[in-house]
Design a protein around this motif. Structure first.
Motif, short mmCIF file in Angstrom:
data_model
loop_
_atom_site.label_atom_id
_atom_site.label_comp_id
_atom_site.label_asym_id
_atom_site.label_seq_id
_atom_site.Cartn_x
_atom_site.Cartn_y
_atom_site.Cartn_z
N UNK A 59 0.85 -1.19 0.00
CA UNK A 59 0.00 0.00 0.00
C UNK A 59 0.88 1.24 0.00
N UNK A 83 -1.13 -2.17 -7.47
CA UNK A 83 -2.51 -2.67 -7.41
C UNK A 83 -2.54 -4.14 -7.75
N UNK A 86 -1.08 -6.22 -4.92
CA UNK A 86 -2.05 -6.34 -3.83
C UNK A 86 -3.14 -7.34 -4.19
N UNK A 87 -3.51 -7.29 -5.46
CA UNK A 87 -4.60 -8.15 -5.91
C UNK A 87 -4.22 -9.62 -5.92
N UNK A 115 -11.46 -7.65 -9.73
CA UNK A 115 -10.34 -6.80 -10.14
C UNK A 115 -9.20 -7.62 -10.73
N UNK B 323 -14.76 2.97 1.14
CA UNK B 323 -15.00 1.91 0.15
C UNK B 323 -13.93 1.94 -0.95
N UNK B 326 -10.88 0.39 0.38
CA UNK B 326 -10.99 -1.07 0.42
C UNK B 326 -10.75 -1.64 -0.98
N UNK B 327 -11.43 -1.04 -1.95
CA UNK B 327 -11.30 -1.53 -3.32
C UNK B 327 -9.84 -1.46 -3.78
N UNK B 328 -9.19 -0.36 -3.41
CA UNK B 328 -7.79 -0.23 -3.82
C UNK B 328 -6.92 -1.27 -3.12
N UNK B 329 -7.18 -1.52 -1.83
CA UNK B 329 -6.40 -2.51 -1.10
C UNK B 329 -6.60 -3.89 -1.71
N UNK B 330 -7.78 -4.11 -2.26
CA UNK B 330 -8.07 -5.42 -2.85
C UNK B 330 -7.54 -5.53 -4.28
N UNK B 331 -6.95 -4.45 -4.77
CA UNK B 331 -6.29 -4.55 -6.07
C UNK B 331 -6.95 -3.79 -7.20
N UNK B 332 -7.91 -2.90 -6.87
CA UNK B 332 -8.52 -2.11 -7.94
C UNK B 332 -7.51 -1.09 -8.44
N UNK B 333 -7.33 -1.03 -9.74
CA UNK B 333 -6.44 -0.02 -10.29
C UNK B 333 -7.15 1.33 -10.28
N UNK B 409 -4.53 5.01 -1.02
CA UNK B 409 -5.25 3.89 -0.40
C UNK B 409 -5.16 3.88 1.12
N UNK B 413 -8.37 4.17 3.45
CA UNK B 413 -8.74 3.09 4.36
C UNK B 413 -8.94 3.61 5.78
#
Lengths: 242, 416
Positions: A59, A83, A86-87, A115, B323, B326-333, B409, B413
């Motif tokens: 992050x 990204x 992380x994904x 994603x 949100x 969260x999306x970014x942490x989960x890998x959203x570009x 991110x 968060x």
């Protein structure tokens, strides 16, 4: 010798760099984490735990030093690259669960796969499997506000597993739970570790929980002050502690 | 992340805040609805103008001698008048573009008497082609013939209401003698035909209620009865009916040029030729300007609507900071976050646009029906309106979406 999954050398993190109130949080961290290891990082607040976790979780970028995740150098990786890391490589479990409020448990678990470009039908199938793994199959169509704290955290763990990451980063995962539910959540981590061979990094200030893991790293004022194997830890041992 | 996933995400987002989404749409709905209503009305009016023009002779070109300078006393000389020979030559030159040429001259109003019946009428001296050129709908008898012209006969064509007054609906009026008094004449005419008065139910062409019946007599008769014109041989004005594939506006110019060449440069008079089509296009052009003006106002309302969308998207981004984190942490570009919010804005605008098009069409149809020229909403503006509303979504959604995409991110968060 197990394979190194994380290698950190001389990690320094400085905030407000180049300004009068420049603040160095991490002062050269060296850290190796091996594949399949269950590691805990402990430290009081202000010790640099969160900063270290943010760097571990891609992050944030270190100011200085080298970080290899799954043998991949993390320097010079652009935002989109981070990204993607992380994904694919990291599964986050947060203290406050951080589920998307208006999505169902199933959709929350499927989100990292969305994603990651996994096709829709595959996503639903795999998300359902993961919910079964954390014994949440019966609540897959409930929204987070219809779930208890422990249930939310189980959904969050299933989500962290979605893209079969190299490491699971759990930041105070039991911090918002009562001791009984916290115990259940810890059991899931142990199971993932032993049955699936997952590499798990648990960040906590709870010394007791840290004792349950294979190895504990203690941070104080931005430096590692202790790094030792836990004697108490033995395979299957956690079942007796319930 | 493909488009459908993004649309699904956006719809989920909107469903969570239905009322807010609807209120946001309102600006777009009002803007698009007014554009649609105006364009429906506009096309209805234009359509009705064209239809009415066809009815009264859209291909007609009116040619007349008119003074070069209205300020000074101009006198019309005998040589200025256009003679039959000149007309015949003109007609031969442009045979393929001329269907008919008619002449008429007003004799003013008078009173028609037959027995105890007295009716106010207006008398028009007309040539045989007048009936064709002006769409006179003959229901009984015949129109003026060349023989009537040659013999300066006292024959008259009346309309159906007058016939009904004289002999009743079923009565035979042909051959009946009527007496007509005008200011300077007192003649007896034989009825040779009955026509049905054209009804123009277009409010745009309303010219006042003329209750007087128009009756036609041969133009030669009319001229001979008028001491001023009794001895002249030319015409001051005439109407050309162009063939259907002729550009009547262009032919009007050709006609004008043709006759001006034949006129003495010393004359006080010149030739004016104007096509009804040109007059009509002037009228529709005016309608176009009017609807353009209203569209600009509607455009301003769309702009305001767009700003509303932008505002609500900014609120939405702030509200959903966590949100986004969260999306970014989960890998959203960043691009995935950006397109999620842009598509959300676009969908707000598109739904608003669809509702607006529907509402505007209903308003337009109702309005045009009330104004007596019913019409269907034009497809072109409908598509433009929808595309435009989506464009507003992209334009006003971009800034908030970009703001969301650029969030850090970690900060996002941590946001509570």
């Amino acid at each position: 010798m197990r394979k190194k999954i994380i290698e950190m050398r001389g990690i320094v993190k400085t905030y407000y760099q180049g300004t009068p109130n420049e603040l160095e949080i991490l002062h050269g961290i060296d850290l190796d984490v091996y594949e399949g290891e269950f590691l805990s990082i402990v430290g009081a607040s202000g010790s640099g735990k969160s900063t270290l976790m943010n760097i571990l979780g891609a992050l944030d970028r270190p100011t200085k030093g080298h970080y290899y995740l799954d043998h991949l150098p993390m320097e010079n990786v652009k935002d989109d690259g981070l990204s993607q890391i992380r994904n694919k490589k990291i599964g986050f479990v947060f203290q406050t669960f951080n589920l998307i409020p208006r999505s169902t448990a199933l959709k929350n678990v499927a989100l990292p796969m969305l994603y990651g470009g996994v096709p829709r039908s595959e996503r639903s199938r795999r998300a359902a499997d993961l919910l079964q793994l954390v014994e949440m199959s019966g609540r897959s169509h409930h929204r987070p506000n219809e779930l208890s704290g422990g249930q939310k955290q189980r959904v969050a763990i299933a989500r962290a597993m979605a893209n079969d990451p190299a490491i699971i980063l759990a930041d105070e995962p039991t911090g918002a739970l009562d001791s009984h539910t916290g115990r259940l959540v810890m059991d899931i981590f142990h199971r993932l570790h032993q049955e699936q061979g997952k590499t798990i990094i648990l960040i906590t200030h709870n010394a007791e929980l840290a004792e349950e893991t294979e190895r504990t790293i203690r941070l104080r004022d931005g430096s590692i002050v202790d790094n030792r194997k836990n004697n108490q830890y033995q395979l299957g041992g956690y079942y007796e502690s319930v | 992340m493909n488009l459908f996933e993004n649309i699904r995400l956006a719809l989920e987002g909107l469903r969570a805040n239905k009322m807010r989404a609807l209120l946001t749409m309102l600006g777009i709905i009002i803007g698009i609805a007014s554009v649609m209503a105006i364009s429906t009305l506009g096309s209805a009016m234009t359509g009705s103008v064209t239809k009415t023009m066809d009815k009264i002779g859209g291909k007609n070109i009116m040619v007349s001698l008119s003074p070069k300078n209205y300020d000074t006393q101009s006198t019309l000389q005998e040589d200025d008048l256009i003679t039959q020979e000149e007309l015949d030559a003109f007609r031969n030159t442009y045979a393929d573009q001329i269907k008919a040429i008619s002449f008429s001259t007003g004799m003013g109003s008078g009173r028609l008497n037959s027995g105890f019946i007295h009716k106010d009428v207006s008398i028009t001296g007309a040539s045989p082609d007048y009936g064709l050129v002006n769409n006179v709908n003959l229901v009984q008898g015949r129109f003026i013939s060349n023989r009537d012209m040659d013999g300066n006969r006292n024959v008259i064509i009346i309309d159906t209401t007058l016939r009904n007054n004289l002999v009743g609906v079923d009565g035979d009026v042909i051959g009946k003698e009527v007496q007509v008094d005008t200011k300077s004449t007192n003649e007896t005419y034989t009825v040779i035909g009955v026509y049905e008065k054209m009804v123009i139910d277009n409010p745009l062409f309303y010219m006042g209620d003329d209750t007087r019946v128009e009756c036609f007599i041969p133009i030669t008769t009319a001229k001979s009865l008028n001491p001023d014109t009794a001895n002249t041989v030319g015409y001051e004005s005439f109407t050309i009916m162009a063939t259907s594939n002729t550009d009547s506006a262009a032919f009007a110019q050709t006609t004008k040029d043709y006759f001006i060449k034949g006129m003495s440069p010393l004359s006080d008079y010149t030739i004016e030729a104007q096509s009804l089509e040109a007059i009509a296009s002037e009228a529709t052009g005016m309608l176009g300007t009017l609807s353009l003006g209203i569209s600009v106002i509607a455009g301003i309302s769309l702009l305001v609507g767009g700003i509303g969308v932008m505002n609500i998207m900014l609120v939405s981004v702030t509200e959903r900071t966590k949100e986004i984190g969260i999306r970014k942490a989960l890998g959203a570009r960043n691009s995935a976050i950006r397109s999620q919010f842009i598509i959300e804005a676009m969908i707000i605008c598109l739904i608003g646009g669809i509702i607006g098009v529907g509402l505007g069409s209903v308003l337009g149809i109702t309005g045009s029906t009330l104004m007596k020229f019913p019409s269907t909403p034009p497809i072109g503006p409908m598509i433009i309106a929808l595309c435009f509303s989506m464009a507003i979504g992209v334009f006003f959604g971009f800034y908030p979406a970009n703001k969301a995409a650029k969030l850090d991110p970690i900060d996002a968060l941590r946001y509570e």
